[in-house]
Every structure is written in structure tokens, then in C-alpha cells.
Design an enzyme around this catalytic site. Structure first.
Site, short mmCIF file in Angstrom:
data_model
loop_
_atom_site.label_atom_id
_atom_site.label_comp_id
_atom_site.label_asym_id
_atom_site.label_seq_id
_atom_site.Cartn_x
_atom_site.Cartn_y
_atom_site.Cartn_z
N GLY A 71 40.80 40.43 38.35
CA GLY A 71 39.96 41.61 38.13
C GLY A 71 40.45 42.50 37.01
O GLY A 71 39.65 43.04 36.23
N THR A 72 41.76 42.66 36.88
CA THR A 72 42.30 43.53 35.84
C THR A 72 41.95 43.00 34.45
O THR A 72 41.51 43.75 33.58
CB THR A 72 43.82 43.67 35.99
OG1 THR A 72 44.10 44.38 37.20
CG2 THR A 72 44.42 44.44 34.82
N GLN A 179 35.86 44.55 44.71
CA GLN A 179 35.99 44.83 46.14
C GLN A 179 34.70 44.57 46.91
O GLN A 179 34.71 44.43 48.13
CB GLN A 179 36.42 46.29 46.33
CG GLN A 179 37.12 46.58 47.63
CD GLN A 179 38.41 45.81 47.81
OE1 GLN A 179 38.54 45.00 48.72
NE2 GLN A 179 39.39 46.05 46.94
N HIS A 201 41.11 36.64 44.82
CA HIS A 201 42.02 36.91 45.94
C HIS A 201 41.53 38.02 46.88
O HIS A 201 42.18 38.31 47.88
CB HIS A 201 43.43 37.20 45.43
CG HIS A 201 43.65 38.58 44.89
ND1 HIS A 201 44.40 39.53 45.53
CD2 HIS A 201 43.21 39.16 43.75
CE1 HIS A 201 44.44 40.63 44.81
NE2 HIS A 201 43.71 40.44 43.73
N THR A 237 44.73 27.46 28.40
CA THR A 237 44.37 26.36 29.29
C THR A 237 43.88 26.91 30.62
O THR A 237 44.53 27.77 31.22
CB THR A 237 45.58 25.44 29.53
OG1 THR A 237 46.02 24.93 28.27
CG2 THR A 237 45.21 24.29 30.45
N CYS A 327 48.09 48.85 43.71
CA CYS A 327 48.76 49.06 42.42
C CYS A 327 49.60 50.33 42.43
O CYS A 327 50.46 50.51 41.57
CB CYS A 327 47.73 49.13 41.30
SG CYS A 327 46.75 47.63 41.13
#
Length: 381
Positions: A71-72, A179, A201, A237, A327
Site C-alpha cells: 500500500g505504501t 483498509q 496483507h 522482477t 506505523c
């Protein structure tokens, strides 16, 4: 009772079907999708198949989907890549005060580069006003980025309405939906959103893989250089096993969404009912919007206690919860989300985020409520 994991908003356990799909890839295929021989062609087939599967489930075209490391990176690519791609068309961006740090800190970087960023406020429930978005728009506004559902309090934003405003004015609209995926019916085709960020995740997929959806007709300048992968939008890759697992996770998330939402809502209700019985309605405060919320996130304050002590005591009882975003949970700083909601100091400094997911039961919610009652009695003596 075994340890209870109530921090699914931070990261989720990998679903057994996802793990099996990844294991099949890791043990059966090791080619590079950029290679022209049979091993490379098989690797490319796996990645292309996963891309087609995810695109169909999310309601976008396969060529609109860019695989990332999570996501970041998706947020960074969307914001920085779009601004660079637009060039001199404008240098004003609108976001909200409660975005994930992947967006907030990226906007800070834009400001260091000379761009202007407007951070619109939220109300006491963490919801953005469409009128505030409209009021913030300038002649040089080129991008609006508003998260779909907040990762700390679960408040869902008026995405469709904001998207319509942006589309009518020719402004690119990005939404961090990391989210919300799996808890909200998201169709990239039907909603007026130009770019979407997702992460595996958060939906029982592997860590380290995500996606950015970029609507056809738009382009983002790459942040990584070195290869032609992802149609020159993201060099490197491909994480083949991770991408295969991501596809399996999205399939499970979409296929079982109604059942899971019902389960999450039941867990939420059970925990709240248990708290009412154990400590009384007046001893806790629900933070967030009570009408527009993600069912798997419940942020509660216990005035008279403090977040750090509560989390430590819960951990000693085998219950894993959080103070907010993963975070920042290692720091003692008060959540920027809760601060932006302008909550009272006792509420602000006693907030705990409980988030539900795979493996959680109503019995665990009852046990958690009981332990909270015990902990509060101990802390308040």
C-alpha cells in the site's frame, strides 16, 4: 484461553488457501517473467493470470493494474507519479488530515518540492465534508487523494460524492482503499475514482505485495527504474509467489465478503455488549462514525485510563490490540487521526483500536470484555 489477535487492521494471518497457492508457485516455478524461454513464459503466465483474476474481481481492466510492494508504494506511485506525469498542469493537491502516513508523508514531500497541499479537516467522527473538498479546489488543483475507510477509527468517507466533484472538474481522484478491500463492495469501474491503492496483507494475503489501479487514459511516472515491467510503470522482477497469493486473497475476500461482514458485525456487537455488561455504557466511548464505518475496526476510549497502560495490560492477558496505525504504534505520540477529530483529552489519550479478522470468535470477544473490566478495576484503584 489462547492468545487473542485483535490487530487485523495492522496485518492479517495468511489464509491457508493463499499459503498453498504461494507454496505451489515457490516450489514449482522459478523462472523470470521477463525471460523468453519456457520457464520465463510459465512465470509470465502465472503473473498474467493473477492480474486478470484480480482485475475481474475489482472491476478494472488488466492493463490498469500495477503490481507494487504494498500500500505504501502504491500511494507513493499514485501521488508522486501522477504529479510528475502532469508536469506543469498544476501544483495543488487536496487530501484530508486523517490519511495514512503513506499519504500524509508523501504530501509533505510534495510540499518540499514546491507543491501546495491543502489538508481538509474532518468532523468529530472522522468524516470528510464534500463541501470542504469543493471549497478547497483552486484553478491549479490537479489531484485529490482521500482514503476510502480510515485505518484507525474505521470511518468510511463519501467517496462517490467526492469522485463526482473531481470528475466534473477534470481533477484526478485517488483513494487509498487498503483498509476497505474485503469489507466494502468496491468496483473500480462503477465508482468515479481514477486511482486505487490496495495491499494483500490486509486481506489474509502475504506481506510485501500490493497494487495500484490507474484508469486508462492516465499515466504515472515511475518511482523505480531498471526494467520494463508493469508497462514501464514499476521496474523490478515481479514477486511471482506474492502476486499469486494476492490473487487468491482477493478471490477469497470478494467471494466471502457478505459472510465476513456479518461475522465482523457480530464480533463488534458482542464486544460492545460485553463492555456494557462489564464496565457500563458510561465507562467507554466509541470513536468514529456510527453510520459509515468499516465493520472490522472498532476504536474505543476508556477515560480514566491511558492507552499505554491498557495495551500493556491487555498484552499480559494475551490480547493483542493497538493504539492506532501500526506505523506509529511504537511511539508514544498521540494519533494524528484522533487529534484531527478534536476529541477531549481523556478520550484522546485512552483510545484503543480493536480490529477483527480470520480466526476471531464471539467467545474471544466475551473474554476480552471481561479482561478489560478486570484491567480497568486494577488501573483505577
Amino acid at each position: 484461553m489462547k492468545s487473542i489477535y485483535l490487530d487485523h487492521a495492522a496485518s492479517t494471518p495468511v489464509h491457508p488457501e493463499v499459503a498453498q497457492r504461494m507454496m505451489n508457485v515457490m516450489t514449482g516455478q522459478y523462472g523470470n517473467a521477463s525471460s523468453v524461454h519456457a520457464f520465463g513464459r510459465e512465470a509470465k503466465k502465472i503473473i498474467s493470470g493473477a492480474r486478470d483474476q484480480i482485475a475481474a474481481l475489482l472491476g478494472c481492466q488488466s492493463d490498469e493494474l500495477v503490481f507494487t510492494a504494498g500500500g505504501t508504494e502504491s500511494d507513493n506511485l499514485a501521488i508522486l507519479g501522477m504529479l510528475e506525469s502532469l508536469g506543469t498542469k498544476g501544483k495543488h493537491v487536496i487530501t484530508s488530515a486523517i490519511e495514512h502516513h503513506a499519504v500524509i508523508h508523501t504530501c509533505h514531500e510534495l510540499e518540499r518540492q514546491g507543491c501546495e497541499v491543502t489538508y481538509v479537516p474532518v468532523d468529530s467522527t472522522g468524516r470528510v465534508s464534500v463541501e470542504d473538498i469543493v471549497g478547497a479546489i483552486k484553478d491549479n488543483t490537479v489531484l485529490v487523494t482521500i482514503m476510502y475507510g480510515n485505518n484507525e477509527v474505521g470511518t468510511v468517507q463519501p467517496i462517490a460524492e467526492i469522485g463526482e466533484v473531481c470528475r466534473s472538474r477534470g481533477i484526478v481522484f485517488h483513494s487509498d482503499a487498503v483498509q476497505a478491500l474485503g469489507s466494502e463492495a468496491i468496483s473500480c469501474r462503477d465508482l468515479p475514482v481514477d486511482m486505487w491503492s490496495f495491499s494483500a496483507h490486509k486481506i489474509n494475503g502475504p506481506q510485501g505485495v500490493g497494487a495500484l489501479v490507474v484508469r486508462r487514459g492516465l499515466s504515472v511516472s515511475p518511482r523505480l527504474f531498471g526494467g520494463l515491467q508493469e508497462k514501464k510503470r514499476r521496474a523490478g522482477t515481479e514477486n511471482m509467489a506474492g502476486i499469486a497469493g494476492f490473487a487468491a486473497a482477493v478471490e477469497l475476500a470478494v467471494r466471502n465478503m457478505e459472510q465476513r461482514i456479518q461475522h465482523y458485525s457480530g464480533l463488534r456487537s458482542t464486544l460492545l455488549q460485553g463492555l456494557r455488561q462489564e464496565i457500563g455504557e458510561d465507562s467507554f466511548v466509541i470513536n468514529g462514525n456510527l453510520d459509515h464505518y468499516l465493520p472490522h475496526i472498532l476504536n474505543i476510549s476508556f477515560p480514566g485510563s491511558n492507552t499505554e497502560s491498557m495495551l500493556m495490560n491487555l498484552d499480559m492477558e494475551g490480547i493483542a490490540a493497538a493504539s492506532g496505525s501500526a506505523c506509529t504504534s511504537g511511539s508514544l505520540e498521540v494519533s494524528h487521526v484522533l487529534q484531527s477529530m478534536k476529541l477531549s483529552d481523556p478520550v484522546l489519550r485512552s483510545a484503543i483500536r480493536f480490529s477483527f479478522g480470520l480466526g476471531n470468535t464471539t467467545q474471544e470477544m466475551e473474554y476480552t470484555a471481561q479482561k478489560i473490566g478486570t484491567i480497568l478495576n486494577r488501573l483505577r484503584k
